[in-house]
Design an enzyme around this catalytic site. Structure first.
Site, PDB file in Angstrom:
ATOM      1  CG  ASP A  27      -2.046   0.989   1.131  1.00  0.00           C
ATOM      2  OD1 ASP A  27      -2.356   1.438   0.009  1.00  0.00           O
ATOM      3  OD2 ASP A  27      -2.625   1.333   2.176  1.00  0.00           O
ATOM      4  NE  ARG A  31      -1.534   6.773   1.177  1.00  0.00           N
ATOM      5  CZ  ARG A  31      -1.654   5.928   2.191  1.00  0.00           C
ATOM      6  NH1 ARG A  31      -1.461   6.362   3.420  1.00  0.00           N
ATOM      7  NH2 ARG A  31      -1.965   4.666   1.971  1.00  0.00           N
ATOM      8  CG  ASN A  75      -7.984  -2.291  -4.541  1.00  0.00           C
ATOM      9  OD1 ASN A  75      -7.092  -3.088  -4.314  1.00  0.00           O
ATOM     10  ND2 ASN A  75      -8.193  -1.234  -3.744  1.00  0.00           N
TER      11      ASN A  75
HETATM   12  C1  IPE Z   1      -5.292  -2.644   0.345  1.00  0.00           C
HETATM   13  O1  IPE Z   1      -5.011  -1.304   0.090  1.00  0.00           O
HETATM   14  C2  IPE Z   1      -5.305  -3.430  -0.927  1.00  0.00           C
HETATM   15  C3  IPE Z   1      -4.024  -3.543  -1.621  1.00  0.00           C
HETATM   16  C4  IPE Z   1      -2.888  -3.060  -1.224  1.00  0.00           C
HETATM   17  C5  IPE Z   1      -4.065  -4.291  -2.841  1.00  0.00           C
HETATM   18  P1  IPE Z   1      -6.189  -0.227  -0.088  1.00  0.00           P
HETATM   19  O2  IPE Z   1      -5.530   1.067  -0.350  1.00  0.00           O
HETATM   20  O3  IPE Z   1      -7.165  -0.716  -1.073  1.00  0.00           O
HETATM   21  O4  IPE Z   1      -6.857  -0.255   1.357  1.00  0.00           O
HETATM   22  P2  IPE Z   1      -7.718   0.840   2.101  1.00  0.00           P
HETATM   23  O5  IPE Z   1      -8.776   1.301   1.145  1.00  0.00           O
HETATM   24  O6  IPE Z   1      -6.785   1.949   2.477  1.00  0.00           O
HETATM   25  O7  IPE Z   1      -8.251   0.151   3.312  1.00  0.00           O
HETATM   26  C1  IPE Z   2      -1.783   0.174  -3.243  1.00  0.00           C
HETATM   27  O1  IPE Z   2      -1.554   1.534  -3.319  1.00  0.00           O
HETATM   28  C2  IPE Z   2      -2.114  -0.441  -4.576  1.00  0.00           C
HETATM   29  C3  IPE Z   2      -3.509  -0.903  -4.705  1.00  0.00           C
HETATM   30  C4  IPE Z   2      -4.413  -0.834  -3.774  1.00  0.00           C
HETATM   31  C5  IPE Z   2      -3.895  -1.484  -5.979  1.00  0.00           C
HETATM   32  P1  IPE Z   2      -2.747   2.588  -3.302  1.00  0.00           P
HETATM   33  O2  IPE Z   2      -3.157   2.853  -4.705  1.00  0.00           O
HETATM   34  O3  IPE Z   2      -3.825   2.152  -2.389  1.00  0.00           O
HETATM   35  O4  IPE Z   2      -1.994   3.838  -2.712  1.00  0.00           O
HETATM   36  P2  IPE Z   2      -2.587   4.913  -1.708  1.00  0.00           P
HETATM   37  O5  IPE Z   2      -3.100   4.163  -0.514  1.00  0.00           O
HETATM   38  O6  IPE Z   2      -3.666   5.633  -2.427  1.00  0.00           O
HETATM   39  O7  IPE Z   2      -1.422   5.775  -1.378  1.00  0.00           O
HETATM   40 MG    MG Z   3      -4.138   2.425  -0.413  1.00  0.00          MG
END
Ligand code: IPE
Ligand code: IPE
Ligand code: MG
Length: 249
Positions: A27, A31, A75
């Site tokens: 994750d 950001r 997602n």
């Molecule tokens: C969790 O991250 C899923 C993956 C890293 C694939 P998210 O960014 O989707 O989780 P939330 O929405 O912050 O809980």
């Molecule tokens: C994790 O990074 C990747 C997926 C959930 C597919 P994010 O896309 O959730 O990154 P943030 O949380 O917005 O920074």
């Molecule tokens: Mg995320």
């Protein structure tokens, strides 16, 4: 002089007490990109590179299982162009992985419902699983369209079908027997779950398997995670006292 010496003599993890199975919620890609005024997709591309590095490092140090959360059942709530970019990156990654398979020798599996993905991706996934199943050493599980609750509902459904057909345990259902219905049927539960990016939640990751996993959270964003961060996490893991409801040994 003294401080120089101290700096060099860094604490290291103990090779004979490594977690057998590490799971990572990858994750913070979005950001990471926002901080650089880049599109979110650039963050996902950087995150894919980090995955490559970390998986290689896990293999090198002798981790047996690495499970990564790549795309959750939730997602799909993201904008179509972001979802499309993630799927494209995945296709690119799998093409490359297939090309380098005989060199890298990593067994790869996919956890999640991949039947709804494009035919191209499904083919890449089945080829990758099929061609890599002969490798031993490290097994990498990629969680794709994966949700812990979805996995449990499917397990219950499949158990009910097997029960009705007379091929499932007919007496009392045990935890052990039910585990056989999870994507992770053949492997041990994760000893250690790492979540970068500062969020302190599981976001529907490995709900069944995480019962006694040690959890580790760091503010580092996934694209900035690297071998040293994993070392740091493993040192923290080795300082934990795992009791499983019993008393300190
Ligand atoms: C969790 O991250 C899923 C993956 C890293 C694939 P998210 O960014 O989707 O989780 P939330 O929405 O912050 O809980
Ligand atoms: C994790 O990074 C990747 C997926 C959930 C597919 P994010 O896309 O959730 O990154 P943030 O949380 O917005 O920074
Ligand atoms: Mg995320």
């Amino acid at each position: 002089m003294f401080s120089l010496f101290r700096k060099r003599k860094q604490q290291a993890w103990e090779p004979d007490r490594l977690p057998r199975h590490i799971a990572i919620i990858m994750d913070g890609n979005g950001r990471w990109a926002a901080r650089r005024a880049l599109p979110r997709t650039a963050g996902h591309a950087a995150g894919a590179e980090t995955f490559r590095r970390v998986a290689t490092y896990c293999k090198d140090i002798g981790i047996e299982y690495l499970t990564v959360y790549a795309f959750s059942t939730e997602n799909w709530n993201r904008p179509d162009d972001e979802i499309g970019a993630i799927m494209q990156l995945l296709e690119k990654y799998l093409h490359e992985a297939l090309g380098k398979m005989e060199r890298d020798k990593v067994k790869m599996k996919f956890f999640g419902d991949v039947t709804i993905l494009t035919p191209e991706l499904r083919k890449l996934i089945s080829d990758t699983e099929e061609l890599s199943k002969k490798f031993e050493g490290v097994q990498v599980n990629i969680c794709l369209n994966y949700g812990g609750r979805d996995e449990l509902v499917r397990a219950a459904e499949n158990y009910a079908k097997d029960f009705a057909a007379g091929v499932a345990p007919q007496e009392k259902l045990t935890e052990r027997a039910f585990s056989r219905y999870m994507y992770s049927a053949d492997i041990p539960d994760p000893d250690f779950i790492i979540r970068p990016s500062g969020e302190m939640r599981l976001s529907n990751f490995l709900l069944w398997q995480s019962a006694y996993s040690e959890l580790y959270f760091t503010d580092v964003l996934w694209p900035d995670f690297n071998e040293r961060e994993l070392d740091r996490a493993i040192i923290a893991f080795q300082e934990r006292d795992r009791r499983y409801g019993g008393l300190k040994t």
